[in-house]
Design an enzyme around this catalytic site. Structure first.
Site, PDB file in Angstrom:
ATOM      1  N   LYS A   1      93.129  30.269 -61.440  1.00  0.00           N
ATOM      2  CA  LYS A   1      94.013  31.099 -60.645  1.00  0.00           C
ATOM      3  C   LYS A   1      94.642  30.180 -59.634  1.00  0.00           C
ATOM      4  O   LYS A   1      94.169  29.084 -59.386  1.00  0.00           O
ATOM      5  CB  LYS A   1      93.231  32.175 -59.940  1.00  0.00           C
ATOM      6  CG  LYS A   1      92.176  31.451 -59.172  1.00  0.00           C
ATOM      7  CD  LYS A   1      91.525  32.144 -58.135  1.00  0.00           C
ATOM      8  CE  LYS A   1      90.644  31.171 -57.402  1.00  0.00           C
ATOM      9  NZ  LYS A   1      90.182  30.025 -58.120  1.00  0.00           N
TER      10      LYS A   1
ATOM     11  N   GLY B   1      86.206  37.578 -50.666  1.00  0.00           N
ATOM     12  CA  GLY B   1      87.583  37.673 -51.151  1.00  0.00           C
ATOM     13  C   GLY B   1      87.708  38.962 -51.931  1.00  0.00           C
ATOM     14  O   GLY B   1      88.424  39.049 -52.919  1.00  0.00           O
TER      15      GLY B   1
ATOM     16  N   HIS C   1      90.220  21.861 -67.974  1.00  0.00           N
ATOM     17  CA  HIS C   1      90.155  22.633 -69.222  1.00  0.00           C
ATOM     18  C   HIS C   1      90.196  21.747 -70.460  1.00  0.00           C
ATOM     19  O   HIS C   1      89.356  21.858 -71.353  1.00  0.00           O
ATOM     20  CB  HIS C   1      91.304  23.626 -69.302  1.00  0.00           C
ATOM     21  CG  HIS C   1      91.422  24.507 -68.106  1.00  0.00           C
ATOM     22  ND1 HIS C   1      90.632  25.603 -67.916  1.00  0.00           N
ATOM     23  CD2 HIS C   1      92.225  24.426 -67.020  1.00  0.00           C
ATOM     24  CE1 HIS C   1      90.961  26.179 -66.764  1.00  0.00           C
ATOM     25  NE2 HIS C   1      91.912  25.473 -66.198  1.00  0.00           N
TER      26      HIS C   1
ATOM     27  N   TYR D   1      87.425  27.385 -67.793  1.00  0.00           N
ATOM     28  CA  TYR D   1      88.170  28.354 -68.585  1.00  0.00           C
ATOM     29  C   TYR D   1      88.846  29.446 -67.764  1.00  0.00           C
ATOM     30  O   TYR D   1      89.628  30.195 -68.264  1.00  0.00           O
ATOM     31  CB  TYR D   1      87.274  29.007 -69.636  1.00  0.00           C
ATOM     32  CG  TYR D   1      85.874  29.248 -69.147  1.00  0.00           C
ATOM     33  CD1 TYR D   1      85.599  30.336 -68.357  1.00  0.00           C
ATOM     34  CD2 TYR D   1      84.860  28.361 -69.461  1.00  0.00           C
ATOM     35  CE1 TYR D   1      84.324  30.548 -67.886  1.00  0.00           C
ATOM     36  CE2 TYR D   1      83.570  28.574 -69.000  1.00  0.00           C
ATOM     37  CZ  TYR D   1      83.316  29.666 -68.218  1.00  0.00           C
ATOM     38  OH  TYR D   1      82.055  29.870 -67.763  1.00  0.00           O
TER      39      TYR D   1
ATOM     40  N   LYS E   1      90.601  42.186 -57.481  1.00  0.00           N
ATOM     41  CA  LYS E   1      91.182  43.452 -57.925  1.00  0.00           C
ATOM     42  C   LYS E   1      91.368  43.456 -59.425  1.00  0.00           C
ATOM     43  O   LYS E   1      91.077  44.429 -60.105  1.00  0.00           O
ATOM     44  CB  LYS E   1      92.560  43.651 -57.279  1.00  0.00           C
ATOM     45  CG  LYS E   1      92.478  44.177 -55.880  1.00  0.00           C
ATOM     46  CD  LYS E   1      93.857  44.664 -55.461  1.00  0.00           C
ATOM     47  CE  LYS E   1      94.194  44.143 -54.083  1.00  0.00           C
ATOM     48  NZ  LYS E   1      95.618  44.089 -53.800  1.00  0.00           N
TER      49      LYS E   1
END
Ligand SMILES: *[C@@H]1O[C@H](CO)[C@@H](O)[C@H](O)[C@H]1NC(C)=O
Ligand SMILES: *[C@@H]1O[C@H](CO)[C@@H](O)[C@H](O)[C@H]1NC(C)=O
Ligand SMILES: *[C@@H]1O[C@H](CO)[C@@H](O)[C@H](O)[C@H]1NC(C)=O
Ligand SMILES: *[C@@H]1O[C@H](CO)[C@@H](O)[C@H](O)[C@H]1NC(C)=O
Ligand SMILES: *[C@@H]1O[C@H](CO)[C@@H](O)[C@H](O)[C@H]1NC(C)=O
Length: 825
Positions: free
Chosen positions: A209, A33, A301, A206, A40
């Site tokens: 995305k 990926g 989380h 933690y 990026k």
């Protein structure tokens, strides 16, 4: 070719001057990926940082970016990004340019689609190692790809990309790991066939995305080919959890001397674990529609923070194995979650986002929550009764995250507030806060009220804050706290990658840990499916709409009106039946929607209890099994604090011939939903003796006789103050079944009976014993009971056909509690 020349160049450049002597082995990093958003924005920079940190420590590296794009395009995409890598501020521009150049030379793009692509990659690594005469230390595969691609990539890695024997393999997987227990289990099973547990690094707690669009959307396809689209802001906030959340255990460890006496239910009033976000989920509804806030935030989380706060501290907190075992024990002590312990909301624009992005019509209404407040309790001596509130939401008024432990204030302060000094005064609020980031402080931090203790913080990595005296945090000036922030805030992904490199497994979620968490959350998620969330406008306009409050073991929104208005759209106007009927079989009838009915019955039971205790000092209550009474038990446990439990005797009307610990046992249900929650003295609890001499319901053991004797000894005239009954769809009540003469007439008071349903053997009150009661209440709920209710309303006294029709207390009352669904179908 290019790569091999490069390693030679490195030696030449003198970057690894003594490498030939001290070389610790070569590490190949493969980022899958590699052209995606996450790569990026964070991952390449993280790997560059790793290179900077570690290259002089004896390892050599090569980096491979893999994606589906063909070579030229992928190479261009990837190197566009690599050109923008940055060095830490203490590196001079010249040196930075040189280091970047080295890193670029060690990095290459690979199209990785087919099994052959992976095999070629592995061969190339092997060839390079032998040509450069390097010993292999290990391989890192970082999978920044959607989860459905995991299985295939994992198989390729296992079948052709394993390093030489003796070198390690580390595979990094990013959440989500399934969306319920079943799918998580399935994925875990698949991965287990290709990787060993110690080879897997799950990045879950933690860093986060999300992908844009659902399967089939163009965004989704784009994300498959390039990696994930990234919710930058969210990932950033969660990334910050790392120092604060992972610091909880070391903090507890280093401050044992202060915390040991107070880290318990006697001193802690409540704990709040909160992650508030201001962003919405625009462009990512494809992902979000299937997950919602609880799967996205609470399940991982917030649960992770909860575990760090509540687990028993192992003697050695550096031992990942001990930490994991302690965590798993804590998972087992969590009380089951129910709908009544949750409030959910959805920001108003959400439905528009869903309709636009998923091409839904105007009448599509999503019920996916974007906000949830959850109340959690633990069954442990340390935590019993302490409420843990886990809250998260999108489009809220501020962006902040923290885990906050509030202590009880035991002191009464006679002098007025001006005399309170923050260090010595016991009057000020006492709290410890693990601050995740953003908000007023805009940094991870640890806060400890000055009237608690001055914490021990690891020297060198945390410093005290003293430069912002005007700040107020959690209702107090910052001067009331010892406040510590990290000396140097490192990029979260750099920390993460460094932990993978050093093989620190304790920062990652193990399979057992993951499944335990899903096991805890899945039942709640199932029961919430289809529940309508409260709509909220977003930001500061939410005002008090999402405030919620605890009442006993339940939570509800503070502002109730809005809820009712919303519900009125869904249901027909309630109340229209309220005055329709008030008698049933010539007896008192109480009817309402289920919730109101239970509330009314609970109040009536409490009134009966109060009356009986006033008259005779005791209240003898006999309860039935089945699902309807459970709602009553919960209501009594959660809302009736004045109930004279101390003087109440609990009896069973009937019981199944199973051990008392069996989930089928009526007593077990009574125990779990009522006895465990209230203070009934042990000697007032009277389970039916179905299990004697290590066998179940054997005539010779004389269970019924024993129970009848116990009743005779304690209950005056065998006349119960209140007997609660239900009605089966065949007209049975207690365990008195149609077409059987058992228990219908004469003595004995307690008998064995046969049920047509499993388990067949039962023990039950007889009809004459029931009819001696001062009050009998019959509770009937649910649409399924409509037919039998209709029938019973017409039949006369025919106990052999309809046992319930034989209930007719000779000198007491009978009242029917029937909900609208049962009454009107
Ligand atoms: C990996 O693949 C091999 C076959 O190539 C297989 O024998 C092995 O069980 C797989 N899984 C693990 C965890 O090594
Ligand atoms: C959503 O996607 C559109 C089109 O791709 C883009 O223009 C917009 O900036 C995105 N919005 C957010 C909040 O990312
Ligand atoms: C604690 O555990 C770590 C990791 O397993 C180990 O290296 C260390 O020696 C242990 N410390 C003690 C005091 O046992
Ligand atoms: C509180 O006590 C201080 C002396 O400690 C006094 O000066 C002040 O007037 C008091 N405040 C009020 C509102 O009485
Ligand atoms: C028990 O029964 C007797 C006779 O039937 C009656 O006089 C007495 O009041 C009853 N006692 C109670 C506590 O109900």
């Amino acid at each position: 070719m290019f790569l091999m020349a490069t390693l030679g160049t490195l030696f030449f450049l003198g970057v690894l001057p003594s490498a030939a002597r001290e070389h610790q082995g070569h590490i190949s990093v493969v980022l899958l990926g590699a052209t995606g958003d996450l790569a990026k924005k964070y991952l390449w920079q993280g790997f560059f940082q790793l290179y900077l940190d570690e290259v002089s420590n004896g390892h050599t590296f090569t980096f491979y970016g893999g994606a589906q794009a063909e070579l030229e395009r992928g190479q261009k995409l990837m190197f566009d990004r690599l050109k923008r890598l940055t060095c830490p501020s203490d590196v001079s521009p010249d040196r930075c340019a040189m280091l970047k150049d080295q890193f670029l030379r060690l990095t290459q793009y690979r199209q990785l689609k087919t099994a052959e692509d992976y095999a070629t990659l592995s061969q190339d690594i092997a060839t390079m190692l032998s040509q450069e005469d390097l010993e292999e230390a290990g391989r890192i595969f970082y999978l920044s790809v959607p989860p459905f691609a995991y299985a295939e990539i994992a198989r390729h890695i296992n079948s052709s990309c394993r390093p030489r024997p003796g070198a390690w393999l580390r595979v990094v997987l990013e959440k989500p790991f399934g969306h319920n227990l079943k799918s998580a289990q399935q994925l875990a099973d698949e991965l287990k066939t290709v990787f060993r547990e110690e080879e897997m690094y799950r990045v879950d707690h933690y860093l986060g995305k999300q992908v844009g669009g659902g399967p089939g959307s163009t965004q989704w396809r784009a994300s498959v080919s390039s990696g994930y689209n990234l919710d930058r802001i969210t990932a950033d906030l969660r990334a910050k959890c790392l120092p604060a959340v992972t610091h909880i255990l070391p903090f507890r460890d280093q401050n044992r001397q202060y915390l040991d006496p107070i880290w318990n239910r006697h001193h802690i009033e409540r704990v709040e674990i909160v992650l508030k976000e201001t962003v919405d989920v625009k462009n990512r509804t494809g992902f979000y529609e299937e997950y919602g806030v609880i799967r996205d935030i609470h399940q991982n989380h917030l649960t992770e923070a909860l575990m760090f706060l509540t687990m028993e501290l192992p003697a050695n907190v550096s031992s990942s194995q001990d930490v994991l075992q302690s965590k798993l024990r804590t998972f087992r002590s969590l009380q089951d979650l129910e709908k009544s312990k949750v409030v959910i909301g959805q920001y108003e624009e959400y439905n528009n986002h869903v309709r636009e992005e998923l091409q839904k019509g105007p009448d599509y209404f999503s019920r996916t929550p974007t906000f949830a407040g959850v109340l959690i309790h633990l069954d442990s001596l340390r935590w019993e009764g302490v409420p843990f509130i886990l809250t998260s939401g999108k489009v809220l008024d501020e962006r902040v995250g923290y885990a906050r432990v509030l202590f009880k204030n035991q002191a009464f302060c006679t002098q007025n507030e001006t005399a309170w000094d923050s260090e010595s005064s016991q009057c000020k609020r006492k709290q410890i806060v693990f601050y995740i980031g953003h908000g007023e402080l805009n940094s991870p931090a640890v806060l400890v009220s000055r009237n608690l203790f001055k914490p021990v913080m690891p020297g060198g990595s945390w410093k005290e804050v003293s430069d912002r005296p005007w700040l107020r945090l959690f209702g107090q000036p910052i001067s009331d706290y010892y406040t510590y922030v990290p000396v140097k805030e490192r990029e979260p992904y750099a920390i993460l990658i460094s932990r993978i490199y050093h093989g620190k497994k304790d920062s990652f979620i193990t399979t057992e840990n993951l499944l335990a968490s899903w096991e805890f959350w899945s039942p709640l998620l199932d029961s919430l499916a289809g529940e309508a969330p409260r709509l909220y406008p977003g930001g500061s306009q939410n005002k008090h709409l999402l405030d919620f409050e605890m009442a006993g073991r339940e939570v509800s929104f503070v502002a109730k009106e809005a809820l009712e208005v919303m519900h009125a759209k869904d249901e027909q106007a309630p109340g229209q039946y309220k005055t329709l009927q008030s008698r049933f079989r010539q007896n008192q009838l109480v009817t309402d929607w289920a919730e109101g009915l239970i509330g009314r019955l609970a109040s009536d039971v409490e009134a009966a209890a109060a009356g009986a205790v006033e008259k005779s000092g005791q209240f003898h209550l006999a309860l039935s099994g089945g699902s309807s009474p459970l709602a009553l038990f919960r209501q009594l446990a959660a809302h009736h604090y004045g109930f004279p439990w101390k003087h109440t005797h609990l009896w069973l009307v009937d019981e199944r011939c199973v051990p008392l610990t069996d989930p089928e046992s009526n007593f077990r249900n009574l125990h779990d939903h009522l006895i465990q929650q209230v203070r009934v003295p042990y000697y007032n609890i009277h389970p039916m003796p179905v299990h004697l001499n290590r066998r179940l319901c054997v005539e010779d053991d004389k269970g019924p006789e024993l129970y009848a004797n116990e009743i005779a000894a304690l209950v005056a005239n065998g006349s119960f103050d209140l007997v609660l009954l239900g009605v089966g769809m065949d007209g049975h009540t207690a365990s008195l079944f149609p077409n059987s003469l058992v228990g219908l007439e004469g003595s004995p008071d307690v008998v064995f009976a046969e049920s047509p349903a499993k388990p067949h053997q039962r023990m039950t009150f007889s009809l004459p014993l029931i009819n001696k009661a001062k009050q009998v209440s019959v509770l009937v709920m649910g649409k399924r009971k409509h037919d039998i209710v209709t029938l019973v309303s017409r039949v006369g006294h025919q106990p052999q056909k309809w046992p319930i029709s034989g209930v007719n207390p000779s000198s007491g009352h009978i009242a029917w509690y029937v909900d609208y669904e049962a009454l009107f179908g």
